[in-house]
Design a protein around this motif. Structure first.
Motif, mmCIF file in Angstrom:
data_model
loop_
_atom_site.group_PDB
_atom_site.id
_atom_site.type_symbol
_atom_site.label_atom_id
_atom_site.label_comp_id
_atom_site.label_asym_id
_atom_site.label_seq_id
_atom_site.Cartn_x
_atom_site.Cartn_y
_atom_site.Cartn_z
ATOM 1 N N VAL A 126 0.928 -1.331 0.080
ATOM 2 C CA VAL A 126 0.003 -0.180 -0.005
ATOM 3 C C VAL A 126 0.893 1.148 0.029
ATOM 4 C CG1 VAL A 126 -0.102 -0.043 2.549
ATOM 5 C CG2 VAL A 126 -1.801 1.258 1.061
ATOM 6 N N GLU A 127 0.515 2.289 -0.922
ATOM 7 C CA GLU A 127 1.157 3.451 -0.689
ATOM 8 C C GLU A 127 0.310 4.657 -0.102
ATOM 9 O OE1 GLU A 127 3.471 6.642 -3.812
ATOM 10 O OE2 GLU A 127 2.271 4.913 -4.633
ATOM 11 N N PHE A 128 0.703 5.084 0.903
ATOM 12 C CA PHE A 128 -0.233 6.042 1.587
ATOM 13 C C PHE A 128 0.157 7.536 1.244
ATOM 14 C CE2 PHE A 128 0.315 2.517 4.875
ATOM 15 C CZ PHE A 128 -0.884 2.116 4.949
ATOM 16 N N ASP A 129 -0.458 8.224 1.321
ATOM 17 C CA ASP A 129 -0.369 10.043 0.959
ATOM 18 C C ASP A 129 -0.697 10.469 2.297
ATOM 19 O OD1 ASP A 129 0.188 12.121 -0.124
ATOM 20 O OD2 ASP A 129 -1.932 12.170 -1.234
ATOM 21 N N ASP A 130 0.172 11.033 2.903
ATOM 22 C CA ASP A 130 -0.058 11.925 4.340
ATOM 23 C C ASP A 130 -0.137 13.343 3.681
ATOM 24 O OD1 ASP A 130 0.001 12.931 6.804
ATOM 25 O OD2 ASP A 130 1.653 11.988 7.465
ATOM 26 N N ARG A 131 -1.503 13.811 4.095
ATOM 27 C CA ARG A 131 -1.590 15.022 3.749
ATOM 28 C C ARG A 131 -1.444 16.101 4.950
ATOM 29 N NH1 ARG A 131 -6.633 14.492 -0.589
ATOM 30 N NH2 ARG A 131 -5.669 13.027 -1.898
ATOM 31 N N GLY A 132 -1.143 15.606 5.947
ATOM 32 C CA GLY A 132 -0.957 16.681 7.107
ATOM 33 C C GLY A 132 -2.185 16.473 7.817
ATOM 34 N N GLY A 133 -1.855 16.924 9.318
ATOM 35 C CA GLY A 133 -3.000 16.879 10.291
ATOM 36 C C GLY A 133 -3.948 15.962 10.303
ATOM 37 N N GLY A 134 -3.214 14.646 10.450
ATOM 38 C CA GLY A 134 -3.815 13.451 10.582
ATOM 39 C C GLY A 134 -4.608 12.870 9.328
#
Length: 89
Positions: free
Chosen positions: A72-80
């Motif tokens: 799985v590739e996660f995209d962390d957009r900030g702020g949880g």
């Protein structure tokens, strides 16, 4: 010439966070809530909850079952706000 090098350096610094935010990991699906489209994936020493986009949820429904081993590739957009960018087996 110095001005061009400074601009190149600034662009490189700005692009580094974009690459750091997307993380590809191998793990096992431990839960998936169809209503909220939130999947929990566990690895050896990590666990991540992330929102699954509707298109990915439809196309990869067979991979969103408990116990399925996935990449799985996660995209962390900030702020949880963490989203699934891609899901494969």
């Amino acid at each position: 010439m110095l001005k061009g090098q400074i601009i190149a350096l600034l662009l490189a610094i700005m692009l580094v966070p974009a690459f750091a935010l997307a993380q590809e990991k191998k793990g096992t699906v431990s839960s998936y809530d169809k209503e909220s489209r939130v999947v929990t994936v566990k690895g050896k020493d990590w666990e991540q909850k992330a929102k699954v986009p509707s298109k990915v949820a439809e196309e990869k429904a067979d991979l969103l079952k408990d116990g399925t081993k996935v990449i799985v590739e996660f995209d962390d957009r900030g702020g949880g706000d963490v989203r699934v960018k891609s899901l494969t087996q």
